[in-house]
Scaffold this active site. Structure first.
Site, PDB file in Angstrom:
ATOM      1  N   ASP A 185      21.630   5.726 -19.020  1.00 45.42           N
ATOM      2  CA  ASP A 185      21.388   6.152 -17.647  1.00 45.42           C
ATOM      3  C   ASP A 185      19.898   6.530 -17.555  1.00 45.42           C
ATOM      4  O   ASP A 185      19.246   6.744 -18.593  1.00 45.42           O
ATOM      5  CB  ASP A 185      22.288   7.353 -17.339  1.00 45.42           C
ATOM      6  CG  ASP A 185      22.025   7.927 -15.960  1.00 45.42           C
ATOM      7  OD1 ASP A 185      21.882   7.151 -15.009  1.00 45.42           O
ATOM      8  OD2 ASP A 185      21.962   9.160 -15.850  1.00 45.42           O
ATOM      9  N   ASP A 187      18.159   8.835 -14.647  1.00 41.40           N
ATOM     10  CA  ASP A 187      17.852  10.181 -14.149  1.00 41.40           C
ATOM     11  C   ASP A 187      18.544  11.253 -14.990  1.00 41.40           C
ATOM     12  O   ASP A 187      19.752  11.198 -15.215  1.00 41.40           O
ATOM     13  CB  ASP A 187      18.291  10.306 -12.692  1.00 41.40           C
ATOM     14  CG  ASP A 187      17.483   9.406 -11.774  1.00 41.40           C
ATOM     15  OD1 ASP A 187      17.199   9.814 -10.648  1.00 41.40           O
ATOM     16  OD2 ASP A 187      17.121   8.292 -12.194  1.00 41.40           O
TER      17      ASP A 187
END
Length: 400
Positions: A185, A187
């Site tokens: 991922d 963020d």
């Protein structure tokens, strides 16, 4: 029927011990079934499991081995195993438990060992993975029950929270050391911030958007709906603000080391984000990632329209993209590691052979195979890579 005998010797380590013990075994045409040695500050523990023919006088073999051990001033022990004991040992389920923390205290180890024992699981081997301070250890554990790695990790979650010890549990198999793809991922995982919160701050809507983001990450809101709602607050924001925000983005500690070592070892790397393509493209270029996927902000007349263009990358799409990359690269899902922090990463984490919750919400920590806080390069320990290997590989990068 063959005889299976286990011997152990322990004491001060000196040259020639293995040579002299195996010389005795060789004279009796013994077949080695298993062997293991550990040396800690010159204290040796060495074990041989061997097989000899029925005609062999085991008492004579053991006496000769005892004399060799005595000559080296070692303590000698032996045990003859029944066929049933030998078969049972081979049928056990084996797992690797990796523990990581700023300080590996005796209390933390006791807490972990207590949970493992209460699960009916036995610790077979413990080794350190870090140099200097003892911060990361790997335990090989075994049992004959059907407990799954994620069940055991769930039981260890309390130790994670009580002692600040990160925990990961994997099945000990060929795939643990043959991972080939790492999917992350972006963020709050690969980078330290939530990009949409930074954009909202520029638009004067940070508090409003942060509240929506937090609820979405906890799984309280549908991701697609929450993303559209957050992006709508950005309507009219000048597009050049994207570059300003990107310039201020910081990589998570350990991210560069992680990706550098993975590339040196031939891994494929990818970022799959529920954030925005403008930023994943920059991170992909910065780290030389193989793949990058994210949502695309719609821009017209040099300003954000408040809409997202094309399909939204939510939890389902993240999992689909992970599988698609694995197929493209000819990699089995058992050979994939996925790393994320939010509820929209859960499906991606569950599809991977090893799913890691990084600085994650409790729900994600509960469902993932392992939990990590702090430095992203701690992931390397889960691959069985120790600190000496990491130092060698990163130094090689710096001088290449």
């Amino acid at each position: 029927m063959s005889q299976h005998i286990l011997i152990t010797v322990r004491g001060h380590d000196t040259p020639g011990i293995t040579r002299d013990l195996t010389a005795v075994l060789a004279r009796y045409d013994a077949v080695l079934v298993d062997v293991e040695q550990v040396v800690i500050h010159n204290l040796l523990i060495l074990a041989f499991l061997f097989e000899v023919a029925p005609r062999v006088d085991t008492a004579g073999v053991l006496e000769e081995l005892r004399q060799v051990a005595h000559a080296h001033e070692l303590v000698f022990e032996s045990k003859q195993l029944t066929l049933e004991e030998h078969k049972r040992h081979r049928q056990r389920h084996r797992y690797v438990v990796t523990l990581m923390g700023a300080n590996m205290t005796a209390a933390a180890m006791q807490g972990v060992a207590g949970v493992i024992a209460s699960a009916g699981v036995n610790i077979e081997k413990i080794q350190r993975l870090t140099e200097g301070a003892l911060t990361t250890v790997e335990l090989v554990v075994s049992n004959w029950s059907e407990i799954e790695p994620r069940q055991l990790k769930g039981m260890l979650l309390e130790a994670n929270e009580r002692f600040g010890i990160d925990v990961a549990v994997q099945r000990e198999s060929i795939f643990r050391r043959s991972k080939r793809l790492v999917v992350m991922d972006m963020d709050s995982t690969l980078i330290t911030c939530e990009v949409i919160d930074e954009l909202a701050a520029a638009a004067g809507k940070k508090e409003q958007v942060s509240a929506i983001t937090e609820r979405a990450m906890r799984g309280e809101l549908d991701f697609k709906a929450s993303l559209r709602e957050r992006v709508s607050t950005l309507k009219g924001l000048p597009a050049d603000v994207l570059a300003q925000v990107a310039a201020g983005i910081s990589l998570t500690p350990g991210a560069e080391t992680l990706v550098s070592v993975l590339h040196r070892l031939g891994y494929t790397t990818a970022v799959i984000s529920g954030g925005f393509r403008f930023f994943t493209d920059g991170i992909q270029k910065r780290l030389d990632l193989d793949y990058a996927f994210a949502n695309e902000l719609e821009i017209e007349g040099g300003r954000l329209t408040g809409n997202v263009r094309g399909r939204i990358i939510d939890a389902d799409v993240k999992a689909e993209l992970l599988e698609d990359i694995a197929r493209r690269e000819g990699i089995g899902l058992d050979q994939v590691i996925a790393i994320g922090d939010g509820a929209n990463d859960l499906k991606m984490l569950s599809r991977a052979g090893l799913g890691i919750a990084f600085n994650a919400k409790r729900r994600v920590r509960e469902e993932a195979d392992g939990t990590i806080t702090g430095s992203l390069d701690s992931i390397l320990y889960l691959l069985g890579i120790n600190q000496r290997d990491i130092d060698e590989l990163t130094q090689g990068t710096a001088t290449s």
